[in-house]
Structure formats: C-alpha cells, structure tokens
Scaffold this active site. Structure first.
Site, PDB file in Angstrom:
ATOM      1  N   CYS A 157      -3.741   4.727   7.450  1.00 55.74           N
ATOM      2  CA  CYS A 157      -4.080   4.176   8.762  1.00 55.74           C
ATOM      3  C   CYS A 157      -3.057   4.548   9.822  1.00 55.74           C
ATOM      4  CB  CYS A 157      -4.215   2.657   8.676  1.00 55.74           C
ATOM      5  SG  CYS A 157      -5.474   2.138   7.485  1.00 55.74           S
ATOM      6  N   SER A 166     -11.302  -4.924   0.000  1.00 58.80           N
ATOM      7  CA  SER A 166     -12.064  -3.830   0.600  1.00 58.80           C
ATOM      8  C   SER A 166     -12.634  -2.941  -0.495  1.00 58.80           C
ATOM      9  CB  SER A 166     -11.153  -3.008   1.517  1.00 58.80           C
ATOM     10  OG  SER A 166     -11.872  -1.948   2.113  1.00 58.80           O
ATOM     11  N   ASN A 222       0.804  -1.225   0.000  1.00 58.44           N
ATOM     12  CA  ASN A 222       0.000   0.000   0.000  1.00 58.44           C
ATOM     13  C   ASN A 222       0.836   1.275   0.000  1.00 58.44           C
ATOM     14  OD1 ASN A 222       0.513  -1.228   2.669  1.00 58.44           O
ATOM     15  ND2 ASN A 222      -0.331   0.675   3.460  1.00 58.44           N
TER      16      ASN A 222
END
Length: 399
Positions: free
Chosen positions: A328, A202, A154
């Site tokens: 995050c 997701s 990511n």
C-alpha cells in the site's frame, strides 16, 4: 530481456484466488446474480449464500454469525472499527491507544481522529517489533475508549501477544480491536479466548478475492456506522452486498483455517531455508522482525549499501516478485515507518527486502532466489559509493 520464469514471493501483498474459491463464486456472477435484498427466488438464493458465508467466517474465528459484518476489505473494516467506536463512545472518553507499527489503514484513521479532538497514544515496539504489554498498561487512562493493536505485522511478520493485550483492555473495560489481515490462516485466532471485541480481515490475503473483507463486532460493542444509505448488513453497513466476493471469502477462510499447523509447516520450512540461505551467503545483512514469533511465510532482510527499489527491479528482471514493505506504500520514497520504529537507521531501512511465501512456492523457488539474489546485491553494491567507501575504510583498518 526479462526472465520468463515467475517466482512469486509477495503473498503479504496479495494471493492468487484459489481455483476452488473461484468455482464457489462463479454461480453468483452468472445465474444466481440476484440482489440479496430483493424477494424473488434468485435473490433468496443469493441471501442464503451470504448467510452461509457469514457462518463460515464466524466459525473460523470463534464468533457468532450475528457478529460478522461484510465490508469491502481490511481498510474499510479498520476505518469502521476505529472511527465507529470513537464517535459512539465520545461521552465516555476520547483517548485511543495503538502501536507505531500498525498498517496505515489503522494509523491514518487515528491521525484523522486526532484532528477531530481524539488524543492518540502510539506505543513503541522493541527491536523485534513487539509491543510491551507493560507499556499498554501505562498508556491507559480514564479517558481511554479503544486499544487497536495488529495481530501480526505486514512488513516484518512479528506476531503480537494479542491475548495478553486484549486481557489488559478487557480488565479496564476498554474495547480491543485487532487488525488480523495478515494473521488469518497463518496463526489460530479465537476472539473469545483472546479476548477481542473487534477484528478486521481481508479475503485476498488468504486465497480469496480482492474487494471483500469483514469486521467482527462482539455483541454489546457500541459502534457507529461508517457507511450510510441502505439497510444492508442488518442496518449496520449500507451498500449492496458483493455476493460473489462474500461467497469467495467464506470458502477461502474455511479452507485457510482448516489445520493451520499442517498447512503452514511446509511454508515455514521454506521460509527458514530461504532466510538462513540469504543470511549465510550475503554479508552485511540482518533479519528484521522477531526470530521466532513471526508469520510462517515472512522473510524481511536488510542489506547494507543497497537501495530496496533497485533490488526489486533487478529481481523482477530475473522473474522474482517481491516487495520492500507494505504494497500500500510501495510508491513512497519515505523509509518504512515499521523499520524506523524497530530502530533501523534510514540508510539500512531503505535497503530492505520482504519475501513472503505461499502455498505454490517450492524448494526449487527458494533455490532460484538464493541463486539470483547474491548476484543482484553484488551488482548494486559495486555501484554504491557507500560500499566502496566502506571497503576503503576496512583496508585502512587492516593495514
């Protein structure tokens, strides 16, 4: 005064929900709001919509619909895969193998399991962020029950050799899980060919709604439930189904996985122009991640003598939305564990910028970022004692 223009280049953090996805979801927020577990008409319609979405998710990754379980997102799917397999197979063994650059949705469950008596091996990566399949072979023991390696990173976008890693695990009779949250819609995924036993995804990463994800569990995999308290998802995942979100996930993944090469070609070209433009005009920069085996929308660059958070704030004042790494952990002062794992020193890891493009980005957006970013970096370097020290040292060397 803040710039009114918005250039959004943080699609790895989240994407806007596509209008077509919103239209598909809308009836299930209003007239077809029934609980799928109930027996009356609007409930049956909701149930049918959930099952149609399940078929679409399965078709997108080469699975059987009975192998798809809806979750609240990628984090729940990762936690379910790792904790569920660990406890269901404890009599067989307790060892887990993962990599040092996984998302925290994988790393933190593994660290929690270590406290419960499950030894975990964290595989290193090379300077481009690649896991060496040979390292996986060496790490496997007779006690290994699960290997979890992400499909694509990511932060730096490196794409792992999932098919080879999955084959190694399968040959040893070990379950193989992959966090494919960033990979869906960016690269083709086929759970049969790769081979994958468990896969997390997701919806909001590919123009679907937030709060909806799925876990693929291959038939025959021994796994405990994560949530208890109801018989939903064929008694595997308790909680009333997020029907509108699931419908949105189904439409979004159908859309994202249709003609992946064609859909990503334009974004890949924008990415390459953006990366080469930054590297050629701003000195003391380096591209992080594999130069070729990387997500088509990912640009991650380190800038010496610059602090990443300051870059983000100045870019925001110009209307550019970007990131220093995972959304995050954006509030953390610690350098990225991914950048540290590929060998960057602290001071350079702190000065990194992630720009992730999406369908709505244009050549004009790339031109705009290439026009404002050099000014941002130059301004911050002028305030940097380290940069001035470096320049003084350079003068002495030249004299």
């Amino acid at each position: 005064m803040a710039e009114e223009r918005l250039v959004y280049m943080d699609h790895a953090a989240t994407t806007p929900t596509d209008p077509d996805v919103v239209r598909a979801m809308s009836p299930y927020l209003t007239e077809n709001f029934g609980n799928p577990s109930s027996l009356y008409r609007i409930a049956r319609e909701a149930r049918e919509a959930v099952e149609l979405a399940r078929q679409k998710v399965a078709a997108a990754i080469g699975a059987d619909p009975a192998e798809i379980y809806f979750t609240s997102g990628g984090t729940e799917a990762d936690n379910w895969a790792i904790k569920g397999v660990a406890f269901a197979n404890r009599r067989k063994g307790s060892h887990i193998v993962t990599s040092a650059i996984e998302h925290h949705a994988v790393l933190h469950p593994c660290q929690w399991l270590e406290k419960q008596g499950f030894p975990v091996t964290y595989l290193p990566v090379d300077a481009d962020g690649l896991v060496n399949p040979g390292d996986l072979e060496k790490a496997i023991t007779d006690e290994t029950i699960l290997v979890s390696i992400m499909a694509a990173n990511n932060e730096i976008g490196t794409i792992q050799p999932i098919a080879e890693l999955g084959r190694i695990a399968r040959e040893r009779g070990i379950y193989f899980h992959t966090d494919a949250v960033q990979a869906i819609g960016a690269v083709p995924i086929d759970v049969r060919a790769m081979p994958i036993d468990l896969l997390s995804l997701s919806a909001h990463k590919f123009y679907g709604p937030k709060g909806t994800g799925a876990l693929f569990i291959r038939k025959g995999v021994r796994i405990d439930n994560l949530l208890h308290g109801g018989g939903q998802e064929r008694k595997r995942r308790a909680s009333t189904e997020n029907v509108a979100g699931i419908v949105g996930l189904g439409r979004a993944i159908e859309r994202a996985t249709t003609d992946i090469p064609g859909r990503t070609a334009r974004i890949r070209a924008l990415r390459d122009r953006l990366a080469s433009g930054i590297l050629s005009t701003i000195p003391h920069t380096r591209l992080n991640g594999h130069p070729e085996l990387r997500l088509p929308n990912n640009v991650n660059i380190s800038f010496r003598f610059v602090e990443g958070e300051s870059m983000l704030l100045l870019l925001d004042s110009y209307g550019v939305a970007a990131s220093t790494g995972s959304a995050c952990t954006s509030g953390s002062l610690e350098p990225s564990h991914v950048l540290m794992a590929i060998g960057l020193p602290h001071e350079i890891a702190h000065g990194s910028l992630r720009l992730t493009l999406g369908e709505e980005n244009t050549d004009a957006d790339v031109d705009y970022v290439l026009s404002v970013l050099p000014k941002v970096v130059s301004r911050l370097r002028e305030m940097s004692p380290l940069y001035h020290q470096y320049r003084e040292e350079e003068k002495h060397v030249q004299q």
